[in-house]
Design an enzyme around this catalytic site. Structure first.
Site, PDB file in Angstrom:
ATOM      1  N   ARG A   1       0.816  -1.217   0.000  1.00 54.45           N
ATOM      2  CA  ARG A   1       0.000   0.000   0.000  1.00 54.45           C
ATOM      3  C   ARG A   1       0.852   1.271   0.000  1.00 54.45           C
ATOM      4  NH1 ARG A   1      -1.908   1.147   4.851  1.00 54.45           N
ATOM      5  NH2 ARG A   1      -3.238  -0.674   5.171  1.00 54.45           N
TER       6      ARG A   1
ATOM      7  N   TYR B   1     -12.392  23.113 -11.288  1.00 54.63           N
ATOM      8  CA  TYR B   1     -13.054  21.874 -11.724  1.00 54.63           C
ATOM      9  C   TYR B   1     -14.214  21.605 -10.760  1.00 54.63           C
ATOM     10  CZ  TYR B   1     -13.020  16.726 -12.456  1.00 54.63           C
ATOM     11  OH  TYR B   1     -13.332  15.417 -12.707  1.00 54.63           O
TER      12      TYR B   1
ATOM     13  N   ASP C   1      -3.996  23.188  -9.365  1.00 54.53           N
ATOM     14  CA  ASP C   1      -4.310  22.109 -10.289  1.00 54.53           C
ATOM     15  C   ASP C   1      -3.659  22.508 -11.617  1.00 54.53           C
ATOM     16  OD1 ASP C   1      -5.491  20.419 -12.197  1.00 54.53           O
ATOM     17  OD2 ASP C   1      -7.373  20.275 -11.064  1.00 54.53           O
TER      18      ASP C   1
ATOM     19  N   LYS D   1      -5.243  12.440 -17.582  1.00 51.26           N
ATOM     20  CA  LYS D   1      -5.346  13.248 -18.804  1.00 51.26           C
ATOM     21  C   LYS D   1      -4.066  13.120 -19.642  1.00 51.26           C
ATOM     22  CE  LYS D   1      -9.293  14.367 -17.089  1.00 51.26           C
ATOM     23  NZ  LYS D   1      -9.593  15.503 -16.251  1.00 51.26           N
TER      24      LYS D   1
HETATM   25  C1  LIG Z   1     -10.272  15.451 -15.025  1.00 48.70           C
HETATM   26  C2  LIG Z   1      -9.804  16.501 -14.109  1.00 48.70           C
HETATM   27  C3  LIG Z   1      -9.683  16.248 -12.746  1.00 48.70           C
HETATM   28  C4  LIG Z   1     -10.100  14.930 -12.132  1.00 48.70           C
HETATM   29  O1  LIG Z   1      -9.351  13.847 -12.582  1.00 48.70           O
HETATM   30  P1  LIG Z   1      -9.903  12.335 -12.438  1.00 48.70           P
HETATM   31  O2  LIG Z   1      -8.727  11.488 -12.716  1.00 48.70           O
HETATM   32  O3  LIG Z   1     -11.020  12.204 -13.428  1.00 48.70           O
HETATM   33  O4  LIG Z   1     -10.385  12.196 -11.022  1.00 48.70           O
HETATM   34  C5  LIG Z   1      -9.189  17.255 -11.946  1.00 48.70           C
HETATM   35  N1  LIG Z   1      -8.826  18.452 -12.450  1.00 48.70           N
HETATM   36  C6  LIG Z   1      -8.919  18.736 -13.762  1.00 48.70           C
HETATM   37  C7  LIG Z   1      -8.488  20.067 -14.262  1.00 48.70           C
HETATM   38  C8  LIG Z   1      -9.411  17.780 -14.632  1.00 48.70           C
HETATM   39  O5  LIG Z   1      -9.534  18.065 -15.941  1.00 48.70           O
END
Ligand SMILES: *Cc1c(COP(=O)(O)O)cnc(C)c1O
Length: 395
Positions: free
Chosen positions: A62, A115, A187, A212
């Site tokens: 973990r 987001y 972010d 992404k």
């Molecule tokens: C998609 C996204 C997230 C969340 O990511 P997940 O892997 O789907 O939980 C957070 N911030 C931004 C800017 C995103 O585009």
């Protein structure tokens, strides 16, 4: 030239070199180029001395394994961070990072462009723990000083916002926050570490949705939290206490994606820009929102703080009926309609910021569509969009 295994500590100049060599130790894997998928819970100790020494690099699955660790080493190097924690999703990276620096009675300021699930976490979870929040104008910059309260402990930024694409003045926000001991989180998913280095601009914690651009193929989930030395222990402890674990299979796919991140980002950048410029001249389009275009209201800050742009941008279409919008989107041949982004395939999805924004209500007329430009032929993509926009205009 340092040995491959020494690259991580030798700080190579080019990100391309980091991406291709960091975190790989072929000598430990019979010469195989890639670190294999480690699946495992129990890790054995050779003897009692090894158990008691607490020196073994891996002690329980973990807490990580060589497949997850390589991802952390690559992102740490790219972000110039003290260390990085891999977690199971982008949203988990956001929630763990926020929980790492907030306690009951604290307040967090969150950009109105965040987001949406980030907002929901504050609204529906942090509030239950007695952690308050306020949403602020993404363009607030140094003006954040005027809204900081006695209990403000963290400022959450997302730059650009992933639906409305405001660029935040991160250095100005950090200059206000730092002397007050307030943590700045960002972010950084859109730009990736290749095009924006928030720790150098004064942020404390950098979040990436690995799902992404890192993964790049729409086939795995992950998130990373990179922190400076001061913020790192709380990030690591919070992740450990919450028990989040990312499997070796997911980590393998994230690492594989990262190896080609630089070439993919260059290609995405060029294609998204070409498409954004093309859309700017289209009669259905009211305006294009792409930070790298001179028409973007925050273009000057973008040019100052970013070295490149991502795959994702928005366009506001002149108002039309909902039927026309459906005719446009339902009949696309190449652009898919779906959440997430960052894969090799192009996406187009409508979004309505009016329902989300509270600090700065979204008053703009028209329909916002968000586009992710993938690797299809540009001519084919333009033809697909052209036909879709003709349907939108009722032609
Ligand atoms: C998609 C996204 C997230 C969340 O990511 P997940 O892997 O789907 O939980 C957070 N911030 C931004 C800017 C995103 O585009």
């Amino acid at each position: 030239m340092p040995r491959k295994t020494d690259i991580a500590s030798s700080h190579p100049e080019a990100v391309e070199t980091t991406l291709t060599h960091t975190g790989r130790t072929p000598d430990d894997h019979f010469g195989f180029v890639n670190t294999p998928v480690y699946r495992g819970s129990t890790v054995l100790f050779k003897n009692l001395a090894a158990l008691e020494s607490e020196q073994q690099p891996y002690v329980y699955g973990r807490a990580g394994n060589p497949t997850t660790r390589q991802v952390e080493e690559i992102v740490t190097e790219l972000e110039g961070a003290h260390d990085t924690q891999l977690v199971p999703s982008g949203l988990a990276a956001i929630t763990v990072a926020l929980l790492s620096c907030l306690s009951t009675g604290d307040e967090v300021l969150i950009t109105d462009s965040a987001y949406n699930p980030t907002r929901n976490f504050a609204l529906q979870f942090l509030s239950r723990m007695g952690i308050t929040h306020r949403f602020y104008d993404p363009r607030i910059g140094a003006g954040i000083a005027d809204i900081i309260g006695e209990n403000t402990r963290a400022i959450f930024t997302e730059s650009p916002g992933s639906v409305t694409f405001e660029i935040q003045d991160l250095p100005a926000i950090a200059a206000v926050a730092r002397p007050r001991g307030i943590k700045v989180l960002i972010d950084n998913t859109w730009a990736t570490p290749l095009f924006h280095s928030p720790l150098k601009l004064g942020a404390d914690i950098v979040i990436h949705t690995a799902t992404k651009m890192f993964v790049g193929h729409s086939d795995a989930f992950g998130g990373t939290i990179s922190a400076n030395a001061e913020s790192w222990p709380d990030v690591a402890r919070t992740r450990a206490l919450l028990g989040f674990f990312t499997g070796g299979d997911e980590a393998f796919l994230i690492a594989r994606g990262l190896r080609t991140l630089a070439v993919r980002m260059k290609e995405h950048e060029q294609r998204a820009l070409e498409m954004a410029k093309w859309l700017e001249g289209h009669p259905a389009v009211k305006r294009v929102i792409h930070p790298a275009l001179p028409s973007h209201p925050d273009h000057a800050i973008f040019k100052r703080d970013f070295s490149g742009s991502g795959s994702l941008f928005a366009a506001i279409l002149h108002p039309q009926s909902h039927d026309n919008l459906a005719a446009f989107l339902d009949n696309m041949q190449l652009f898919g309609m779906g959440y997430s982004w960052g894969g090799y395939e192009s996406l187009c999805i409508p979004s309505n910021p009016t329902r989300i924004r509270t600090a700065v209500p979204w008053a703009e007329d028209g329909t916002l569509i968000r586009l992710h430009i993938g690797f299809e032929g540009m001519g084919d993509l333009k033809r697909d969009l052209e036909a879709g926009l003709d349907r939108y205009l009722g032609k």
